[in-house]
Write an enzyme that holds these catalytic residues in place. Structure first.
Site, PDB file in Angstrom:
ATOM      1  N   ASN A  41      -3.423 -24.653 -13.422  1.00  6.77           N
ATOM      2  CA  ASN A  41      -3.639 -24.148 -12.077  1.00  6.77           C
ATOM      3  C   ASN A  41      -2.928 -25.036 -11.061  1.00  6.77           C
ATOM      4  O   ASN A  41      -2.807 -26.246 -11.227  1.00  6.77           O
ATOM      5  CB  ASN A  41      -5.131 -23.998 -11.760  1.00  6.77           C
ATOM      6  CG  ASN A  41      -5.976 -25.228 -11.969  1.00  6.77           C
ATOM      7  OD1 ASN A  41      -5.794 -25.963 -12.932  1.00  6.77           O
ATOM      8  ND2 ASN A  41      -6.925 -25.450 -11.079  1.00  6.77           N
ATOM      9  N   GLU A  43      -2.896 -25.424  -6.899  1.00  4.70           N
ATOM     10  CA  GLU A  43      -3.526 -25.050  -5.634  1.00  4.70           C
ATOM     11  C   GLU A  43      -2.671 -25.504  -4.456  1.00  4.70           C
ATOM     12  O   GLU A  43      -1.752 -26.307  -4.609  1.00  4.70           O
ATOM     13  CB  GLU A  43      -4.917 -25.682  -5.541  1.00  4.70           C
ATOM     14  CG  GLU A  43      -5.849 -25.203  -6.624  1.00  4.70           C
ATOM     15  CD  GLU A  43      -7.210 -25.878  -6.597  1.00  4.70           C
ATOM     16  OE1 GLU A  43      -8.072 -25.447  -7.372  1.00  4.70           O
ATOM     17  OE2 GLU A  43      -7.421 -26.850  -5.822  1.00  4.70           O
ATOM     18  N   CYS A  52      -3.715 -19.470 -10.965  1.00  3.31           N
ATOM     19  CA  CYS A  52      -4.487 -19.946 -12.103  1.00  3.31           C
ATOM     20  C   CYS A  52      -3.578 -20.308 -13.277  1.00  3.31           C
ATOM     21  O   CYS A  52      -2.442 -19.857 -13.372  1.00  3.31           O
ATOM     22  CB  CYS A  52      -5.467 -18.864 -12.547  1.00  3.31           C
ATOM     23  SG  CYS A  52      -6.671 -18.400 -11.284  1.00  3.31           S
ATOM     24  N   GLU A  54      -3.756 -19.389 -16.442  1.00  2.00           N
ATOM     25  CA  GLU A  54      -3.400 -18.262 -17.297  1.00  2.00           C
ATOM     26  C   GLU A  54      -2.187 -17.512 -16.746  1.00  2.00           C
ATOM     27  O   GLU A  54      -1.258 -17.185 -17.479  1.00  2.00           O
ATOM     28  CB  GLU A  54      -4.581 -17.272 -17.422  1.00  2.00           C
ATOM     29  CG  GLU A  54      -5.822 -17.886 -18.017  1.00  2.00           C
ATOM     30  CD  GLU A  54      -6.802 -18.466 -16.999  1.00  2.00           C
ATOM     31  OE1 GLU A  54      -8.009 -18.418 -17.266  1.00  2.00           O
ATOM     32  OE2 GLU A  54      -6.355 -18.970 -15.943  1.00  2.00           O
ATOM     33  N   CYS A  89     -10.822 -15.758 -14.593  1.00  5.22           N
ATOM     34  CA  CYS A  89     -11.266 -15.041 -13.401  1.00  5.22           C
ATOM     35  C   CYS A  89     -10.824 -13.578 -13.495  1.00  5.22           C
ATOM     36  O   CYS A  89     -10.064 -13.191 -14.387  1.00  5.22           O
ATOM     37  CB  CYS A  89     -10.698 -15.695 -12.137  1.00  5.22           C
ATOM     38  SG  CYS A  89      -8.924 -15.405 -11.879  1.00  5.22           S
ATOM     39  N   CYS A  92      -6.974 -12.958 -13.430  1.00  2.49           N
ATOM     40  CA  CYS A  92      -6.336 -13.327 -14.700  1.00  2.49           C
ATOM     41  C   CYS A  92      -6.683 -12.325 -15.794  1.00  2.49           C
ATOM     42  O   CYS A  92      -5.836 -11.987 -16.625  1.00  2.49           O
ATOM     43  CB  CYS A  92      -6.728 -14.739 -15.110  1.00  2.49           C
ATOM     44  SG  CYS A  92      -5.945 -15.985 -14.065  1.00  2.49           S
TER      45      CYS A  92
END
Length: 139
Positions: A41, A43, A52, A54, A89, A92
């Site tokens: 990830n 940010e 993310c 994934e 999430c 994803c």
């Protein structure tokens, strides 16, 4: 082979950039060619506009080989203790499902807990029952 993928996901998590959530997530996927692609990830201050692990791995893999087949993806969040792994999430889950549909072949998902336990999901579609897909856009 799956253990190596989990270990690569754990290593990828250690390189994540997550100063806002402080949740370091790593992913590693294996392509049909045998190539392993890692992601984590990333940010930014416009939180939650990051990406993310994934999707980082998935989009990198598709940028390298748009017709590639992702056989399996492992996801790890080493800092979360216990036997319960962290699940992808919703965004994803949708991206993994879309890839599975795109490639016309199952995409296995491995969710790794810090205890060493791994939950195996045979198809990305199983992560998102009653999912939304392109068929709804043509109605």
């Amino acid at each position: 082979m799956d253990r190596e993928l989990v270990e690569r996901a754990i290593a990828a998590a250690s390189r994540a950039y997550a100063p806002y959530s402080r949740l370091l997530v790593g992913a590693a996927l294996r392509m049909g060619s045998g190539t392993v692609v890692e992601g984590n990830n990333q940010e930014n201050a416009s939180f939650p506009a990051g990406i993310c692990a994934e999707r980082t791995a998935l989009h990198h893999a598709m940028a390298m080989d748009p017709k590639g087949v992702v056989q399996c993806i492992a996801v790890a969040v080493p800092q979360v203790k216990g036997d319960a792994p962290v699940s992808p999430c919703g965004i994803c889950r949708q991206a993994l499902l879309e890839q599975e549909t795109r490639q016309g072949a199952p995409l296995r998902v491995l969710l790794a807990a810090s205890s060493g336990a791994v939950i195996e999901i045979e198809r990305a579609a199983d992560l998102l029952p009653l999912h939304f897909d392109a068929s709804f856009l043509s109605k």
